[in-house]
Design an enzyme around this catalytic site. Structure first.
Site, PDB file in Angstrom:
ATOM      1  N   LYS A  53       0.794  -1.227   0.000  1.00 58.88           N
ATOM      2  CA  LYS A  53       0.000   0.000   0.000  1.00 58.88           C
ATOM      3  C   LYS A  53       0.828   1.280   0.000  1.00 58.88           C
ATOM      4  O   LYS A  53       0.348   2.336  -0.434  1.00 58.88           O
ATOM      5  CB  LYS A  53      -0.934   0.005   1.208  1.00 58.88           C
ATOM      6  CG  LYS A  53      -2.130  -0.937   1.095  1.00 58.88           C
ATOM      7  CD  LYS A  53      -3.165  -0.391   0.137  1.00 58.88           C
ATOM      8  CE  LYS A  53      -4.464  -1.173   0.227  1.00 58.88           C
ATOM      9  NZ  LYS A  53      -5.520  -0.592  -0.610  1.00 58.88           N
ATOM     10  N   SER A 305       0.670  -9.744  -0.777  1.00 63.75           N
ATOM     11  CA  SER A 305       0.398  -8.316  -0.644  1.00 63.75           C
ATOM     12  C   SER A 305       0.780  -7.718   0.696  1.00 63.75           C
ATOM     13  O   SER A 305       1.042  -6.515   0.783  1.00 63.75           O
ATOM     14  CB  SER A 305      -1.082  -8.038  -0.912  1.00 63.75           C
ATOM     15  OG  SER A 305      -1.892  -8.792  -0.031  1.00 63.75           O
TER      16      SER A 305
END
Length: 330
Positions: A53, A305
């Protein structure tokens, strides 16, 4: 700016090389043997802040005008985006206020606060936090950094695909987690622009199949509240911009159950010696539970992720994983 394209993603990559780690693309003999394929893990769990992110939030804040920066930034997040925004804002000398669900892992909340962001806990899901952020925006003149439905954010996330294809040009497929769609959108545009033959697959938690249903029905709807050990992709309503990109560029969307996610978390820990969060385990879970995806490919890239799992949730993960093993034995 009307669309996401390769040039934008390349611009993001040029900027982000000063900010982010170039994470490793690793392989695992035991995983390769189980699947009968060459599997490569893009280790974004080793990224700064523990997830991908930071890429999107950093590029978005980099693109804000001085006037927008002066207002301070507001965002909503299930956890990882909060840390990305908090670190990017701190680096830029900007105040950040972030709305997060009350169910967010403690580690993610404390990490965002550690970067000097003001965290407001509200509701049970990301959508609840998003609603609270939108209500705040109506009453305050601040700049919103959307966690996924923003082309600059998508472009930042898409730099992952640029790195993967530079590290392993022969990849036939990339599989990525899918929540709101920012990660998958950026990866799909980057990968397909460089290598049109590559297949791009998105993986949703079965408890939150919002984008899969949107693509199948052509309607963007908000799903009922639910819960998942993959809180990072527990998104009840898909993004409008991400929906358009995914509909055009992504080959297929699949879902994985809580049991399948738990099994993949345990596999990564036991076989790859890597602790990943639920969302980060979903691409591997998809490989285990949807072998048909792999029939016509040889080299597969999986986007791990994030690794910001709340350790207090591990007993639950183990219980879920044990449940599927017992069912198999029976």
């Amino acid at each position: 700016m009307e669309e996401l394209n390769l040039e934008m993603i390349q611009d993001a990559w040029e900027y982000l090389q000063q900010i982010t780690h170039r994470t490793d693309l690793t392989t695992s003999k035991t995983t390769n043997e189980r699947l009968g394929k060459e599997v490569f893990f893009k280790m974004e769990n080793m990224q700064k802040t523990g997830s991908f992110k930071l890429r999107g939030s950093s590029y978005k804040i980099h693109k804000l005008t001085p006037e927008e920066l002066a207002k301070g930034v507001v965002s909503s997040s299930a956890g990882n985006h909060a840390q990305g925004v908090a670190m990017a804002a701190s680096t830029a000398g900007v105040k950040a206020k972030i709305f997060m669900p009350e169910t967010s892992p403690k580690a993610k909340v404390e990490a965002a606060e550690g970067y000097k962001a003001e965290v407001v806990l509200v509701g049970e899901t990301y959508s609840d936090a998003g609603d609270a952020a939108e209500a705040y925006l109506k009453e305050h003149d601040v700049t919103y950094v959307h966690p996924y439905d923003d082309y600059y954010v998508m472009a930042g996330q898409g730099t992952i695909a640029l790195e993967m294809l530079e590290q392993e040009p022969d990849l036939d497929m990339i599989i990525a987690p899918l929540g709101g769609g920012g990660l998958l959108s950026g990866i799909a545009v980057a990968a397909k622009s460089i290598k049109p033959s590559i297949k791009v697959i998105g993986v949703e938690a079965a408890a939150f199949p919002s984008m899969k249903e949107a693509v199948e029905t052509g309607e963007l709807k908000r799903l009922p509240s639910n819960e998942s050990i993959a809180e990072g992709i527990s998104v009840r309503e898909p993004g409008q911009k991400t929906y358009q990109v995914i509909k055009e560029y992504v080959d297929e969307i699949v879902t994985v159950t809580e049991e399948e996610i738990a099994e993949a978390i345990i596999w990564m820990l036991e076989r790859n010696k890597t602790l990943v969060e639920g969302a980060g385990a979903t691409p591997l879970a998809a490989c285990f539970s949807h072998p048909e995806l792999l029939e016509s490919v040889n080299k597969i890239g999986l986007v791990v992720s994030g690794g910001n799992i709340d350790l207090s949730s591990m007993p639950r993960v183990q219980d879920i994983a044990r449940g599927i093993k017992k069912a198999v034995k029976k």
